[in-house]
Design a protein around this motif. Structure first.
Motif, PDB file in Angstrom:
ATOM      1  N   TYR A  40       0.842  -1.196   0.000  1.00  0.00           N
ATOM      2  CA  TYR A  40       0.000   0.000   0.000  1.00  0.00           C
ATOM      3  C   TYR A  40       0.877   1.245   0.000  1.00  0.00           C
ATOM      4  O   TYR A  40       1.996   1.246   0.516  1.00  0.00           O
ATOM      5  CB  TYR A  40      -0.915   0.005   1.232  1.00  0.00           C
ATOM      6  N   GLN A  45      -4.247   4.157   3.211  1.00  0.00           N
ATOM      7  CA  GLN A  45      -4.761   3.372   2.081  1.00  0.00           C
ATOM      8  C   GLN A  45      -5.028   1.928   2.500  1.00  0.00           C
ATOM      9  O   GLN A  45      -6.039   1.337   2.114  1.00  0.00           O
ATOM     10  CB  GLN A  45      -3.766   3.393   0.923  1.00  0.00           C
ATOM     11  N   ALA A  46      -4.137   1.363   3.312  1.00  0.00           N
ATOM     12  CA  ALA A  46      -4.349   0.004   3.815  1.00  0.00           C
ATOM     13  C   ALA A  46      -5.627  -0.063   4.643  1.00  0.00           C
ATOM     14  O   ALA A  46      -6.431  -0.992   4.501  1.00  0.00           O
ATOM     15  CB  ALA A  46      -3.151  -0.439   4.646  1.00  0.00           C
ATOM     16  N   ARG A  49      -8.672   0.083   2.357  1.00  0.00           N
ATOM     17  CA  ARG A  49      -8.891  -1.118   1.565  1.00  0.00           C
ATOM     18  C   ARG A  49      -9.457  -2.254   2.413  1.00  0.00           C
ATOM     19  O   ARG A  49     -10.267  -3.039   1.939  1.00  0.00           O
ATOM     20  CB  ARG A  49      -7.590  -1.547   0.886  1.00  0.00           C
ATOM     21  N   GLU A  57      -8.799  -3.625  -6.615  1.00  0.00           N
ATOM     22  CA  GLU A  57      -8.005  -3.392  -5.409  1.00  0.00           C
ATOM     23  C   GLU A  57      -7.944  -4.706  -4.628  1.00  0.00           C
ATOM     24  O   GLU A  57      -8.967  -5.362  -4.421  1.00  0.00           O
ATOM     25  CB  GLU A  57      -8.614  -2.295  -4.539  1.00  0.00           C
TER      26      GLU A  57
END
Length: 397
Positions: A40, A45-46, A49, A57
């Motif tokens: 990531y 962002q991790a 997601r 993704e």
């Protein structure tokens, strides 16, 4: 970028191009993403997601992978399903489709003519967890009507049974099941994705052993569950990704390559099966020949209406029981003895002592799985070579 015209294209085009995603390098063949995890750009962002992964993704290979996703999209396009989840084997697909939707107190109605491992799940696994299972003659609509109840959660059957090639009327059984709110799960392996119209005919969920015709060249194990996006992502995916039955990226790539020739292979095998049936029917050492595409099959009209073809499988019963059947098998020179099917190589199987050996003798007799029965999966060899091999083996009995 997704090609929005894929849904309207014909089967062979979908089998070659469906679901393809290309990297920045523009590779011609589908890329093989052999990775178990993904990096990531940031911790944020991790976090995002893990809360909800968007289109293209990925988090972890057990949850999804770009190569696996290409296979899922391609087979869904071919089958006319909204979505698909690829599994490690055909039995992982059967188990995942059933167990993911069932709970203690649910009732299942299933056709009794099933592959041995499917029967194991229905008769041994599900009852352990409080699921009641009723088995019926899948060809008898009255038995389906009597068995269905208000608490029936799902019905399960092979659209063409293994190994006696009985045809279950998908549309009629689906109508009956839906009248009590049950979900229809169809194992479509023998019908093949080429001849299948199961979703259009009323099935809610379709499962395949991709090991069979989809790979079709004896290389790998794989499976797939197809259905609505709600069913696949809301019910199947959570169960499969947490229990570990996902397909590997390498296997997905092999299956993608297999799909490119799937239509050509299955249609050629079906034509050969038709030729072999004609050569075997009436043979003095055979008590019966079973092929859904033959006029002699008791459900020939249904097979034609449901599939439009007889398929790649046939069966025949050798007079003289097990000893005679074994003598025929041992005399074959081109056709191989194995328990697989849907392969480029023709394969002969003795179900009573292999695939269905765990069934009680009286159950096998009831299902028509006699000691003389041989199941033949027709391959891609020359039809005349196969005919000579079969007739020569019968002559030596």
């Amino acid at each position: 970028m997704k090609d929005t015209g894929q849904d309207t294209r014909r089967a062979r085009t979908k089998l070659v191009h469906g679901g393809t995603k290309r990297s920045q390098w523009g590779e011609l063949s589908e890329a093989m993403f052999l990775t178990q995890g993904f990096a990531y750009d940031s911790a944020a962002q991790a976090e995002a997601r893990f809360q909800k992964a968007g289109e293209d993704e990925y988090i972890y290979a057990r949850y999804g992978n770009p190569t696996v996703r290409m296979f899922e999209e391609r087979i869904a396009l071919l089958e006319g399903a909204e979505d698909a989840f690829a599994t490690a084997s055909g039995m992982a697909a059967v188990n995942g489709a059933l167990v993911s939707m069932l709970k203690a107190g649910d009732h299942v109605v299933a056709a009794r003519a099933l592959f041995g491992s499917c029967l194991y799940i229905l008769q041994d696994v599900l009852p352990r967890y409080g699921v009641e299972v009723t088995l019926v003659d899948g060809t008898d609509l009255d038995q389906w009507k009597k068995a269905l109840r208000s608490d029936t959660r799902c019905v399960f059957f092979e659209s063409m049974s293994n190994p006696t090639l009985e045809i279950v009327d998908i549309e009629a059984v689906s109508d009956l099941a839906h009248s009590v709110g049950a979900t229809v799960v169809v194992d479509n392996v023998f019908s093949t994705p080429i001849y299948s119209k199961a979703i259009a005919q009323g099935a809610d969920v379709v499962v395949y052993s991709a090991t069979k015709h989809i790979d079709g060249q004896g290389r790998t194990l794989g499976g797939v569950i197809l259905g609505t996006q709600e069913m696949i992502r809301g019910t199947v995916e959570p169960y499969m990704k947490h229990t570990g039955g996902s397909l590997s990226p390498f296997t997905a790539w092999v299956l993608l390559k297999g799909m490119e020739t799937l239509d050509l292979r299955v249609r050629a095998q079906t034509e050969t099966a038709r030729v072999l049936t004609a050569r075997l029917e009436g043979h003095p050492k055979l008590t019966r020949v079973i092929y859904p595409g033959a006029a002699s099959h008791p459900q020939a009209e249904l097979a034609d209406r449901q599939m439009g073809a007889g398929g790649t499988m046939l069966a025949f019963e050798v007079a003289g029981g097990k000893d005679a059947a074994f003598a025929v098998l041992d005399a074959l020179e081109v056709i191989l003895i194995s328990n697989n099917l849907g392969d480029a190589k023709s394969i002969a199987t003795h179900p009573a002592t292999t695939t269905h050996s765990r069934l009680a003798p009286e159950t096998r007799e009831e299902l028509g799985i006699t000691d003389g029965l041989i199941r033949l999966s027709v391959g891609l060899e020359d039809a005349e070579d196969l005919a000579e091999d079969l007739l020569g083996a019968l002559a030596r009995v």
